[in-house]
Design a protein around this motif. Structure first.
Motif, PDB file in Angstrom:
ATOM      1  N   LEU A   1      -9.497  -4.185   9.217  1.00  0.00           N
ATOM      2  CA  LEU A   1      -9.039  -5.381   9.917  1.00  0.00           C
ATOM      3  C   LEU A   1      -7.634  -5.755   9.453  1.00  0.00           C
ATOM      4  CD1 LEU A   1      -9.906  -7.567  11.949  1.00  0.00           C
ATOM      5  CD2 LEU A   1     -10.791  -8.892  10.008  1.00  0.00           C
ATOM      6  N   ASP A   2      -7.350  -5.509   8.187  1.00  0.00           N
ATOM      7  CA  ASP A   2      -6.026  -5.754   7.621  1.00  0.00           C
ATOM      8  C   ASP A   2      -5.235  -4.450   7.672  1.00  0.00           C
ATOM      9  OD1 ASP A   2      -3.794  -6.139   5.922  1.00  0.00           O
ATOM     10  OD2 ASP A   2      -4.844  -7.707   4.813  1.00  0.00           O
ATOM     11  N   GLY A   3      -4.377  -4.337   8.683  1.00  0.00           N
ATOM     12  CA  GLY A   3      -3.630  -3.101   8.878  1.00  0.00           C
ATOM     13  C   GLY A   3      -2.693  -2.769   7.735  1.00  0.00           C
ATOM     14  N   ALA A   4      -2.095  -3.794   7.124  1.00  0.00           N
ATOM     15  CA  ALA A   4      -1.175  -3.553   6.015  1.00  0.00           C
ATOM     16  C   ALA A   4      -1.912  -2.943   4.826  1.00  0.00           C
ATOM     17  CB  ALA A   4      -0.482  -4.852   5.612  1.00  0.00           C
ATOM     18  N   LYS A   5      -3.109  -3.458   4.541  1.00  0.00           N
ATOM     19  CA  LYS A   5      -3.886  -2.903   3.440  1.00  0.00           C
ATOM     20  C   LYS A   5      -4.365  -1.490   3.762  1.00  0.00           C
ATOM     21  CE  LYS A   5      -5.508  -7.253   1.413  1.00  0.00           C
ATOM     22  NZ  LYS A   5      -6.701  -8.090   1.095  1.00  0.00           N
ATOM     23  N   ALA A   6      -4.705  -1.242   5.027  1.00  0.00           N
ATOM     24  CA  ALA A   6      -5.108   0.108   5.426  1.00  0.00           C
ATOM     25  C   ALA A   6      -3.956   1.087   5.235  1.00  0.00           C
ATOM     26  CB  ALA A   6      -5.571   0.108   6.887  1.00  0.00           C
ATOM     27  N   ALA A   7      -2.751   0.673   5.618  1.00  0.00           N
ATOM     28  CA  ALA A   7      -1.581   1.536   5.467  1.00  0.00           C
ATOM     29  C   ALA A   7      -1.292   1.805   3.990  1.00  0.00           C
ATOM     30  CB  ALA A   7      -0.370   0.902   6.141  1.00  0.00           C
ATOM     31  N   ALA A   8      -1.451   0.775   3.153  1.00  0.00           N
ATOM     32  CA  ALA A   8      -1.205   0.952   1.717  1.00  0.00           C
ATOM     33  C   ALA A   8      -2.229   1.898   1.104  1.00  0.00           C
ATOM     34  CB  ALA A   8      -1.247  -0.407   1.021  1.00  0.00           C
ATOM     35  N   ALA A   9      -3.490   1.764   1.510  1.00  0.00           N
ATOM     36  CA  ALA A   9      -4.529   2.663   0.992  1.00  0.00           C
ATOM     37  C   ALA A   9      -4.266   4.086   1.434  1.00  0.00           C
ATOM     38  CB  ALA A   9      -5.903   2.196   1.469  1.00  0.00           C
ATOM     39  N   ALA A  10      -3.801   4.267   2.679  1.00  0.00           N
ATOM     40  CA  ALA A  10      -3.480   5.609   3.171  1.00  0.00           C
ATOM     41  C   ALA A  10      -2.313   6.203   2.398  1.00  0.00           C
ATOM     42  CB  ALA A  10      -3.163   5.552   4.665  1.00  0.00           C
ATOM     43  N   ALA A  11      -1.310   5.385   2.125  1.00  0.00           N
ATOM     44  CA  ALA A  11      -0.136   5.876   1.389  1.00  0.00           C
ATOM     45  C   ALA A  11      -0.525   6.357  -0.003  1.00  0.00           C
ATOM     46  CB  ALA A  11       0.922   4.780   1.302  1.00  0.00           C
ATOM     47  N   ASP A  12      -1.534   5.748  -0.592  1.00  0.00           N
ATOM     48  CA  ASP A  12      -1.985   6.174  -1.915  1.00  0.00           C
ATOM     49  C   ASP A  12      -2.589   7.573  -1.888  1.00  0.00           C
ATOM     50  OD1 ASP A  12      -1.172   3.840  -3.098  1.00  0.00           O
ATOM     51  OD2 ASP A  12      -3.151   2.907  -3.098  1.00  0.00           O
ATOM     52  N   LEU A  13      -3.012   8.035  -0.715  1.00  0.00           N
ATOM     53  CA  LEU A  13      -3.641   9.351  -0.609  1.00  0.00           C
ATOM     54  C   LEU A  13      -2.633  10.472  -0.358  1.00  0.00           C
ATOM     55  CD1 LEU A  13      -6.804   8.483   1.497  1.00  0.00           C
ATOM     56  CD2 LEU A  13      -6.513   8.525  -0.983  1.00  0.00           C
ATOM     57  N   GLY A  14      -1.395  10.113  -0.050  1.00  0.00           N
ATOM     58  CA  GLY A  14      -0.387  11.149   0.183  1.00  0.00           C
ATOM     59  C   GLY A  14       0.448  10.827   1.398  1.00  0.00           C
ATOM     60  N   THR A  15       1.033  11.863   1.984  1.00  0.00           N
ATOM     61  CA  THR A  15       1.905  11.694   3.140  1.00  0.00           C
ATOM     62  C   THR A  15       1.079  11.475   4.403  1.00  0.00           C
ATOM     63  OG1 THR A  15       1.950  14.036   3.764  1.00  0.00           O
ATOM     64  CG2 THR A  15       3.487  13.317   2.034  1.00  0.00           C
ATOM     65  N   THR A  16       1.771  11.231   5.507  1.00  0.00           N
ATOM     66  CA  THR A  16       1.085  11.069   6.792  1.00  0.00           C
ATOM     67  C   THR A  16       0.496  12.382   7.291  1.00  0.00           C
ATOM     68  OG1 THR A  16       3.233  11.321   7.906  1.00  0.00           O
ATOM     69  CG2 THR A  16       2.437   9.069   7.511  1.00  0.00           C
ATOM     70  N   ASP A  17       0.786  13.499   6.625  1.00  0.00           N
ATOM     71  CA  ASP A  17       0.091  14.749   6.934  1.00  0.00           C
ATOM     72  C   ASP A  17      -1.334  14.733   6.392  1.00  0.00           C
ATOM     73  OD1 ASP A  17       2.245  15.859   8.235  1.00  0.00           O
ATOM     74  OD2 ASP A  17       2.979  16.956   6.492  1.00  0.00           O
ATOM     75  N   VAL A  18      -1.619  13.786   5.501  1.00  0.00           N
ATOM     76  CA  VAL A  18      -2.948  13.683   4.885  1.00  0.00           C
ATOM     77  C   VAL A  18      -3.712  12.480   5.416  1.00  0.00           C
ATOM     78  CG1 VAL A  18      -4.198  13.346   2.712  1.00  0.00           C
ATOM     79  CG2 VAL A  18      -2.191  14.836   2.786  1.00  0.00           C
ATOM     80  N   ALA A  19      -3.058  11.320   5.469  1.00  0.00           N
ATOM     81  CA  ALA A  19      -3.768  10.088   5.821  1.00  0.00           C
ATOM     82  C   ALA A  19      -2.831   9.107   6.505  1.00  0.00           C
ATOM     83  CB  ALA A  19      -4.355   9.448   4.562  1.00  0.00           C
ATOM     84  N   VAL A  20      -3.395   8.351   7.442  1.00  0.00           N
ATOM     85  CA  VAL A  20      -2.663   7.267   8.089  1.00  0.00           C
ATOM     86  C   VAL A  20      -3.566   6.041   8.113  1.00  0.00           C
ATOM     87  CG1 VAL A  20      -1.246   8.775   9.525  1.00  0.00           C
ATOM     88  CG2 VAL A  20      -3.433   7.939  10.408  1.00  0.00           C
ATOM     89  N   GLY A  21      -2.964   4.870   8.118  1.00  0.00           N
ATOM     90  CA  GLY A  21      -3.711   3.626   8.184  1.00  0.00           C
ATOM     91  C   GLY A  21      -3.495   2.936   9.513  1.00  0.00           C
ATOM     92  N   VAL A  22      -4.556   2.337  10.058  1.00  0.00           N
ATOM     93  CA  VAL A  22      -4.444   1.609  11.319  1.00  0.00           C
ATOM     94  C   VAL A  22      -5.216   0.297  11.205  1.00  0.00           C
ATOM     95  CG1 VAL A  22      -4.205   3.717  12.698  1.00  0.00           C
ATOM     96  CG2 VAL A  22      -6.476   2.719  12.351  1.00  0.00           C
TER      97      VAL A  22
END
Length: 678
Positions: free
Chosen positions: A451-472
């Motif tokens: 629900l919190d897109g900013a937190k989702a994006a931050a959690a995705a960034a912790d996993l690596g590049t956008t080749d690995v994870a993205v947050g929405v």
């Protein structure tokens, strides 16, 4: 201490590789020659350092260099058996290595060692390849460069090409480099700076000449009905087509996808000559090794409907596979490697863009970048002359080269979830975040929704590049938002394989204090939300024809009655039965549906941090900070349940070991006897 020649080589390589105008990702190679002391004899020894096989100039470091003794490598000239046996020389490079040798020598090592210059660059710039693939490329080279750059007719990379370039360099002392027909450029210099300057001079001069002399419409006249759709229209159509496109690209083996709707691609597909040029395929070996020799092109206008497009794509796929098999059969010999798959790696959709595919997101993305390079090459060649790539037979010799097969065999074994695309809801904290991390660590591409897109994006960034994870951002209780979330997933990675329904919240209240709004909120997010997510995801999974997994993070509360949580426990029971219902319905499509029943996951939990922890602690008469320990003491194992334990259960259900399990709930509660499944 790093040798100065090596330090200069690394710096030059990184500068060249950092700019896409100079060369494509992992394309080209650079070298330097110098001396070091032999640790055995104490005598000075002449060496050549060359970018190793599979490396990338932009990120090259010293361990990525192959290190060879120059005297031994040049002595290979005396035992060279001729072009028909030149592949044997690659194995001979191993006997020329100095010390531990560094990275595996590439096929272009001979070019670098045999050319009599301290520094050599071999690059794949779009501008240089445009000249190299023009029908009158030799004349253009003379016209553009005079005698400072020499034309070299197409020859497959290898020992003979190294000999040819060395001879041309010796015969043309005024030259700074050469154009390699159908392939790229090579430049040299006495210093690293001079070599880099010569490389840039060649590619920049070629680019300037193309810009000044190109005809106005290199791809022909605009094609009515084929212009790019609006951003919203083309992305909606891309998302609708993505599952079918992934099914097409994955008929032989599962692939991850990448979507590109750049102006370069849309412009190419919007002009009259694109069918002819697409059919000619790419020319530079680095390009077609990533893109296959030709793409699959949808021959319908941008205005064609989704259903019409899907039907035509399926027809074209059947024809593509037959054509590729015929291509293999035309050129294969008894010694050729087996066919690697007959599905396209690049699919072009007029008005919409391009999907490219590979064993992981990076490979898929790079394949798309290489096809954009190829479009730029075609534009340059057609603007000055006619695009004339190397012969099909030469493409086959490289695509099914024994040396390329050996390079593929050196690749590391894929992780258990390689090629799988996961969507995790409620992924910014707690079980969702831990599950996303676990799936990514096991090789999956992951979309983290919250629900919190900013937190989702931050959690995705912790996993690596956008080749690995993205947050929405996604509100799973909203049908349109759920569809947008699934569309974002398929546009990010080409499809969907694994869905984790984890989004949730809880309000701890007794029956008489639970309002209708409380009830509706919890059911909207968990019961209705899981239904909406599963419905939207199942449509993709079914269309892909690859099976898949849906996992519900339910709760031990779906089985055990507890005080003061009527709304939460009822909705968890709803989720638990959705697992059984969907397992029964989706099994015919190869889709497994299972559940995980945690208990009392306090640490890192967004639910517990949002007030549920305080409420439950009050119910049980303990301090909130001791709630995890309290839950642990009431279990058989006396262990606290952490988010990572639930993530491990999700992986177990979706991994390679439980392929025949569906409709199951796994307790992750450290042993709560009342929650034993019956």
């Amino acid at each position: 201490m790093t040798n100065p020649a090596v330090a200069d080589l690394i710096a030059r390589s990184n500068r060249l590789g950092a700019d896409a105008k100079n060369t494509n990702y992992a394309g080209g190679n650079t070298s330097a020659k110098g001396t070091e002391t032999d640790p055995v004899t104490g005598e000075s020894v002449d060496l050549v350092w060359v970018k190793g096989s599979g490396g990338d100039l932009g990120t090259l470091t010293e361990p990525g260099l192959a290190v060879l003794r120059l005297d031994r490598m040049r002595a290979l000239v005396d035992v060279y058996p001729g072009v028909d046996q030149e592949d044997e020389m690659v194995a001979a490079f191993d006997y020329c290595l100095h010390g531990k040798g560094g990275a595996a020598p590439s096929i272009d090592t001979a070019m670098h060692g045999l050319v009599d210059s301290a520094h050599v660059d071999h690059l794949h710039p779009d501008s240089g390849i445009a000249i190299a693939t023009a029908a009158d490329g030799e004349a253009l080279t003379k016209q553009i460069f005079g005698d400072t750059v020499v034309w070299v007719p197409w020859r497959r990379p290898g020992f003979q090409l190294g000999l040819d370039i060395a001879a041309i360099k010796d015969a043309n002392p005024q030259a700074i480099g050469c154009i390699l027909g159908g392939h790229g450029i090579t430049a040299w210099g006495d210093t690293s700076d001079e070599c880099e300057t010569n490389s840039l001079t060649i590619l920049d001069t070629a680019a300037a000449y193309i810009a000044e002399h190109s005809k106005p419409e290199p791809f022909g006249a605009p094609l009515p009905g084929y212009a790019g759709l609006s951003t919203a229209e083309r992305r909606a159509k891309a998302a609708a087509l993505a599952p079918t496109l992934r099914a097409i690209a994955s008929a032989d083996k599962p692939m991850v996808g990448h979507y590109t709707d750049s102006e370069v691609v849309l412009d190419f597909l919007g002009h009259a000559e694109h069918p002819r040029l697409a059919a000619l395929g790419t020319s530079c070996p680095d390009h077609f090794l990533r893109t296959k020799v030709t793409p699959l092109l949808l021959d319908l206008p941008a205005t064609a409907g989704v259903e019409e497009s899907i039907a035509r794509l399926e027809e074209l796929h059947e024809a593509y596979r037959a054509d590729y098999q015929a291509y293999y059969d035309r050129h294969a010999t008894p010694d050729s490697p087996a066919i690697r798959g007959a599905d396209p790696l690049v699919i072009l959709i007029p008005g919409v863009g391009m999907f490219s595919y590979g064993k992981d997101k990076q490979t898929a993305r790079v394949a798309g970048e290489f096809y954009v390079n190829a479009i730029n090459v075609m534009r340059g060649a057609e603007g000055l002359s006619t695009y004339a790539p190397i012969e099909e037979s030469e493409k086959f010799r490289i695509e099914y080269w024994a040396l390329e097969e050996a390079k593929l065999a050196r690749m590391p074994q894929p992780k258990p979830l390689a090629t799988r695309i996961a969507l995790v809801t409620g992924a910014a904290s707690g079980i969702g975040r831990a599950t996303a991390a676990k799936l990514a660590a096991e090789g999956a591409c992951v979309v983290l929704a919250d629900l919190d897109g900013a937190k989702a994006a931050a959690a995705a960034a912790d996993l690596g590049t956008t080749d690995v994870a993205v947050g929405v951002a996604a509100d799973v209780s909203d049908e349109d938002a759920v569809q947008a979330m699934v569309d974002a997933a398929v546009l990010a990675f080409g499809g969907l394989d694994l869905v984790v329904n984890n989004a949730g919240l809880s309000l701890s209240k007794p029956l008489l204090e639970t309002t209708v709004a409380d009830w509706d909120l919890q059911h909207d997010v968990m019961a209705k939300g899981s239904f909406l997510v599963s419905k939207a995801a199942a449509k993709v999974l079914i269309a892909q024809k690859l099976g898949g997994d849906i996992v519900y993070i339910s709760s031990k509360n779906s089985i055990v009655a507890g005080p003061n949580n009527i709304a939460y426990s009822a909705t968890k029971a709803d989720q638990a039965h959705q697992v059984r219902l969907l397992a029964a319905e989706l099994g015919e499509h190869g889709i497994k549906v299972n559940g995980v029943n945690p208990d009392g996951v306090v640490r890192g939990s967004g639910i517990f941090a949002g007030g549920w922890g305080a409420s439950r602690a009050k119910v049980y008469g303990v301090e909130e900070e001791n709630l995890g320990a309290f839950y642990a003491q009431r279990t058989l194992l006396k262990r606290e349940v952490l988010p990572e334990h639930c993530a491990n259960a999700v992986f177990a259900l979706c991994g390679p070991e439980m392929t025949h399990t569906t409709g199951l709930h796994i307790p992750v509660d450290a042993g709560v006897a009342a929650a034993f499944l019956r």
